[in-house]
Enzyme design. Structure first.
Site, short mmCIF file in Angstrom:
data_model
loop_
_atom_site.label_atom_id
_atom_site.label_comp_id
_atom_site.label_asym_id
_atom_site.label_seq_id
_atom_site.Cartn_x
_atom_site.Cartn_y
_atom_site.Cartn_z
CB SER A 54 5.36 -2.30 12.10
OG SER A 54 5.00 -0.96 12.41
N GLY A 90 2.85 -1.31 4.37
CA GLY A 90 2.86 0.12 4.07
C GLY A 90 4.26 0.60 3.73
CD GLU A 138 -3.02 5.34 7.05
OE1 GLU A 138 -2.97 5.37 5.80
OE2 GLU A 138 -2.11 4.86 7.75
CG ASN A 151 -1.75 1.20 1.40
OD1 ASN A 151 -1.82 2.04 0.49
ND2 ASN A 151 -2.40 1.34 2.55
CD1 TRP A 152 3.35 0.99 -2.91
CD2 TRP A 152 3.46 2.21 -4.79
NE1 TRP A 152 4.04 0.26 -3.84
CE2 TRP A 152 4.12 0.98 -5.02
CE3 TRP A 152 3.39 3.12 -5.84
CZ2 TRP A 152 4.71 0.66 -6.23
CZ3 TRP A 152 3.98 2.81 -7.06
CH2 TRP A 152 4.64 1.58 -7.25
C1 PEP Z 1 -0.74 0.08 6.57
O1 PEP Z 1 -0.99 1.25 6.79
O2 PEP Z 1 -1.56 -0.64 5.95
C2 PEP Z 1 0.51 -0.47 7.02
C3 PEP Z 1 0.57 -1.74 7.23
O3 PEP Z 1 1.56 0.42 7.23
P1 PEP Z 1 3.02 0.08 7.79
O4 PEP Z 1 3.48 -1.19 7.11
O5 PEP Z 1 3.85 1.25 7.40
O6 PEP Z 1 2.88 -0.11 9.25
#
Ligand code: PEP
Length: 247
Positions: A209, A230, A97, A10-11
């Site tokens: 993460s 992410g 979000e 997910n960019w």
């Molecule tokens: C996300 O927002 O879907 C996500 C998993 O972000 P990150 O990997 O940066 O925690």
């Protein structure tokens, strides 16, 4: 047999036209033939250039959201059919979000998911608890409500992916311990069993993460069938390393 694993990048609201194309090209060129299913979700405005690059690869494309109508007076919105038109297979829906910043509740997510499926997309429906809900011991209850409220009827493993994303783990570098993830994912599988006839085959991704150095451990958890990634999806090397670890 466990469902076929899936890693989704997910960019979010990152990249520009050139860097989107460069990142997509890097992923395509370096993806191993043995890697599990991969999908990337660029911002709407870069879907077309990325789609043109992906057309000759096995990496799939997804949108980050869609509207619940096919067309009409909805300034700034994107119909599911438009995503299909640009070559998307997936659409992320109900990301925290969107739920938080755009006030999208379960009913909204549900109507978007219904429209996405009707257009031929596979929704990746996100659920997950906040830090406060976790501390209050309410994670399972929250996830239960979100799943039952956000999923339309007649779902099966061909038209649904669920992503469990504890909100407190997104972008923080913190991940729940393996036992916690295992309990929540089993709970999700059980709820899906109440709703869908082939729940055992529905992919349930973990998100929050995910990094190359924790991917293998996460993938070893029963009922984790891949990841929604992410920040680590913005570097081809990291994204592909996660895919390798999870293959
Ligand atoms: C996300 O927002 O879907 C996500 C998993 O972000 P990150 O990997 O940066 O925690």
């Amino acid at each position: 047999m466990a469902p076929r694993s899936l890693i989704v990048g997910n960019w979010k609201m990152n990249m520009n036209c050139l860097s989107s194309k460069t990142l997509a090209a890097d992923i395509i060129q370096n993806v191993s033939s043995k890697t599990i299913e991969l999908a990337i979700c660029p911002p709407f405005v870069y879907l077309l250039p990325v789609s043109l690059l992906l057309s000759s690869s096995k990496v799939l494309l997804g949108g980050q959201d869609c509207h619940n109508y096919k067309s009409g007076a909805h300034t700034g919105d994107i119909a599911p059919e438009m995503l299909v038109d640009l070559g998307c297979t997936y659409v992320i829906l109900g990301h925290s979000e969107r739920r938080i910043c755009h006030n999208e509740n379960n009913l909204v997510v549900r109507s978007k998911a219904k429209a996405a499926i009707e257009a031929g997309l596979i929704p990746i429906i996100c659920v997950g608890e906040t830090e406060n809900e976790r501390s209050a011991g309410k994670a399972l209850e929250v996830v239960d409500k979100q799943i039952r409220g956000s999923l339309p009827e007649r779902l099966n493993s061909n038209n649904l992916v669920v992503a469990y994303e504890p909100i407190w783990a997104i972008g923080t570098g913190r991940i729940p311990n393996i036992e916690y993830i295992s309990i929540v994912h089993s709970h999700i599988r059980n709820i899906l069993g109440d709703i869908c006839y082939d729940a055992v085959n529905i992919r349930v991704l973990y998100g929050g993460s995910v990094k190359p150095d924790n991917a293998k451990k996460l993938m070893s958890v029963i009922n984790v069938n891949g990841a929604l990634v992410g920040s680590s999806s913005l570097q081809a090397a990291d994204f592909l390393a996660i895919a390798e670890e999870m293959s």
